[in-house]
Enzyme design. Structure first.
Site, PDB file in Angstrom:
ATOM      1  N   SER A   1       4.811   1.976 -27.200  1.00  0.00           N
ATOM      2  CA  SER A   1       5.979   1.846 -28.030  1.00  0.00           C
ATOM      3  C   SER A   1       6.332   0.429 -27.675  1.00  0.00           C
ATOM      4  O   SER A   1       5.822  -0.534 -27.292  1.00  0.00           O
ATOM      5  CB  SER A   1       6.951   2.620 -27.279  1.00  0.00           C
ATOM      6  OG  SER A   1       7.044   2.303 -25.824  1.00  0.00           O
TER       7      SER A   1
ATOM      8  N   GLY B   1       8.802  13.072 -24.120  1.00  0.00           N
ATOM      9  CA  GLY B   1       7.790  12.282 -24.709  1.00  0.00           C
ATOM     10  C   GLY B   1       7.470  11.025 -23.870  1.00  0.00           C
ATOM     11  O   GLY B   1       7.561   9.891 -24.287  1.00  0.00           O
TER      12      GLY B   1
ATOM     13  N   GLY C   1       2.950   7.943 -18.931  1.00  0.00           N
ATOM     14  CA  GLY C   1       3.772   8.104 -17.484  1.00  0.00           C
ATOM     15  C   GLY C   1       4.149   6.832 -17.036  1.00  0.00           C
ATOM     16  O   GLY C   1       4.680   6.842 -16.019  1.00  0.00           O
TER      17      GLY C   1
ATOM     18  N   LEU D   1       3.488  16.734 -25.355  1.00  0.00           N
ATOM     19  CA  LEU D   1       2.813  17.661 -26.129  1.00  0.00           C
ATOM     20  C   LEU D   1       1.102  17.438 -26.085  1.00  0.00           C
ATOM     21  O   LEU D   1       0.421  18.123 -26.750  1.00  0.00           O
ATOM     22  CB  LEU D   1       3.113  17.891 -27.278  1.00  0.00           C
ATOM     23  CG  LEU D   1       4.720  18.744 -27.461  1.00  0.00           C
ATOM     24  CD1 LEU D   1       5.036  18.826 -28.915  1.00  0.00           C
ATOM     25  CD2 LEU D   1       4.392  20.229 -26.728  1.00  0.00           C
TER      26      LEU D   1
ATOM     27  N   GLU E   1      -4.230  14.698 -23.707  1.00  0.00           N
ATOM     28  CA  GLU E   1      -4.732  13.695 -23.080  1.00  0.00           C
ATOM     29  C   GLU E   1      -3.774  12.860 -22.210  1.00  0.00           C
ATOM     30  O   GLU E   1      -4.142  12.368 -21.071  1.00  0.00           O
ATOM     31  CB  GLU E   1      -5.389  12.776 -24.054  1.00  0.00           C
ATOM     32  CG  GLU E   1      -6.551  13.625 -24.889  1.00  0.00           C
ATOM     33  CD  GLU E   1      -7.810  12.598 -24.903  1.00  0.00           C
ATOM     34  OE1 GLU E   1      -8.014  11.651 -24.234  1.00  0.00           O
ATOM     35  OE2 GLU E   1      -8.735  13.162 -25.668  1.00  0.00           O
TER      36      GLU E   1
ATOM     37  N   CYS F   1       2.644  -1.334 -40.005  1.00  0.00           N
ATOM     38  CA  CYS F   1       3.946  -1.221 -39.248  1.00  0.00           C
ATOM     39  C   CYS F   1       4.447  -2.665 -38.893  1.00  0.00           C
ATOM     40  O   CYS F   1       5.588  -2.836 -38.953  1.00  0.00           O
ATOM     41  CB  CYS F   1       3.439  -0.422 -38.086  1.00  0.00           C
ATOM     42  SG  CYS F   1       3.375   1.100 -38.097  1.00  0.00           S
TER      43      CYS F   1
END
Length: 391
Positions: free
Chosen positions: A136, A174, A178, A197, A200, A358
């Site tokens: 992100s 989301g 982690g 969700l 992996e 992007c």
């Protein structure tokens, strides 16, 4: 001159704002615009005219993936040159459909869509993300910041914005691989739950929690946010997730956050935004983010108010995302030898186009990245200034 070449010469003439060089399939080279060409487009074979007129984004996107088109120079520069030409036929919204009116994004569909993008292999993501596997927008305090430092800056910036206190509970909707929930436990002594969700991401996060010895402070669940019941939290954060919710479920998302927050609790939403309702590029929907939707800023603010939230801070990180993507692109290109061992060339070209598109979109202002900070009800104990965010 053949009909296909006449068609392409006409189309390309008004396609870019920068001077460029085009090499056609028969070897002829044509220069468009005045000045030194900024890039070169090689047409290895013509793309069907009907495909270009019907859906140019799909036609050119698949054309690049399948090597019908090659780019010499910066792919990001080419796409920015397209985006900046507001008179181009591409801005007539050909190839855009309001797919968000079609997709239901049920719990089952949401899981399938997330796995389509995120469960393509941790080994692939590890090649070009930073060591924390954070996927992100980063936060660059200085142009000299490494990607790793900028991602750590971002996590710290979010946790400071949330004014997280020792012993408070945190939910990350989301949670990716982690990093944020682990930092919340280690740096703020917060009890944190992450949900995802992606299988992996889930198994990797479990491994990270165990390696850090944080089982008593951090947990992760493979679950949809709509299925989480019987628990409330002092803080709720979501980073780069709401883009997968879909237009029809945006109100349900904020309603769910309200039910998951304690009274006077605080939530931070970090997400890609637009300034008007954005239809979906069909190429992106098919190959990158099925079922995705980029919400408008005003749409999100309205939904916050409608669900009883008070907006207390709003910040744009648009150019931070441009810089983040440029780091990812550099890492991606630098790892091609390894990437080609686990993915085929079509996949590699697809992801190159995705990452550069992007970067071009953020840099040209087509889309933005915002952090929204809002409270459940009136919180009169909140800091009066932003000092806590930057100290």
């Amino acid at each position: 001159m053949d009909v296909d070449k006449l068609f392409y010469r006409y189309v390309i003439k008004n396609l870019f704002v920068d001077p460029c060089e085009v090499k056609f399939w028969d070897g002829e080279v044509v220069i468009y615009g005045e000045g030194i060409p900024q890039f070169r487009i090689n047409f290895n074979e013509p793309i069907a005219k009907l495909e270009v007129f019907t859906d140019p984004y799909m036609a050119f996107g698949e054309g690049y993936m399948l090597k019908k088109i090659d780019i010499v120079g910066s792919v990001q520069k080419v796409i920015e040159s397209l985006y900046k030409n507001r008179s181009s036929f591409l801005h007539q919204k050909k190839g855009y459909k309001k797919l968000f009116e079609i997709f239901s994004n049920s719990i089952r569909e949401s899981k399938e869509n997330i796995q389509f993008h995120y469960d393509i292999g941790n080994d692939f993501y590890r090649l070009w993300l930073d060591e924390t596997m954070t996927y992100s927008c980063a936060y660059f305090k200085s142009p000299e910041d490494s990607l790793l430092q900028a991602q750590r800056n971002k996590v710290a910036h979010i946790l400071r914005k949330l004014n997280l206190q020792p012993g408070q509970t945190l939910l990350d909707i989301g949670c990716g691989w982690g990093e944020l929930i682990i930092a919340a436990a280690k740096d703020y002594q917060s009890k944190a739950l992450g949900i995802t969700l992606s299988s992996e991401q889930y198994y990797k996060t479990v491994e990270r929690i165990e390696n850090e010895g944080l089982q008593d402070m951090v947990e992760v669940q493979l679950i949809d946010y709509r299925e989480l019941e019987g628990r409330t939290f002092d803080r709720v954060v979501s980073v780069g997730m709401i883009e997968h919710v879909g237009k029809a479920h945006l109100n349900s998302y904020f309603s769910a956050v309200s039910s998951l927050l304690n009274e006077n609790g605080v939530s931070l939403l970090h997400c890609i935004t637009g300034y008007k309702e954005l239809a979906i590029n069909s190429w992106f929907n098919k190959y990158i983010f099925p079922g995705g939707y980029i919400p408008a800023v005003q749409e999100l603010v309205w939904l916050m108010a409608a669900n009883g939230f008070y907006l207390i801070d709003l910040e744009s990180l648009r150019e931070h995302y441009t810089r983040t993507l440029e780091h990812w692109i550099k890492n991606f290109e630098g790892s091609l030898t390894l990437a080609m061992k686990i993915k085929d060339e079509t996949f590699i070209r697809m992801w190159r186009l995705y990452l550069n598109s992007c970067a071009a979109s953020f840099h040209s202002g087509n889309i933005d990245l915002h952090q929204f900070l809002f409270t459940k009800g009136v919180n009169n104990n909140w800091p009066l200034t932003r000092i806590n965010m930057y100290s």
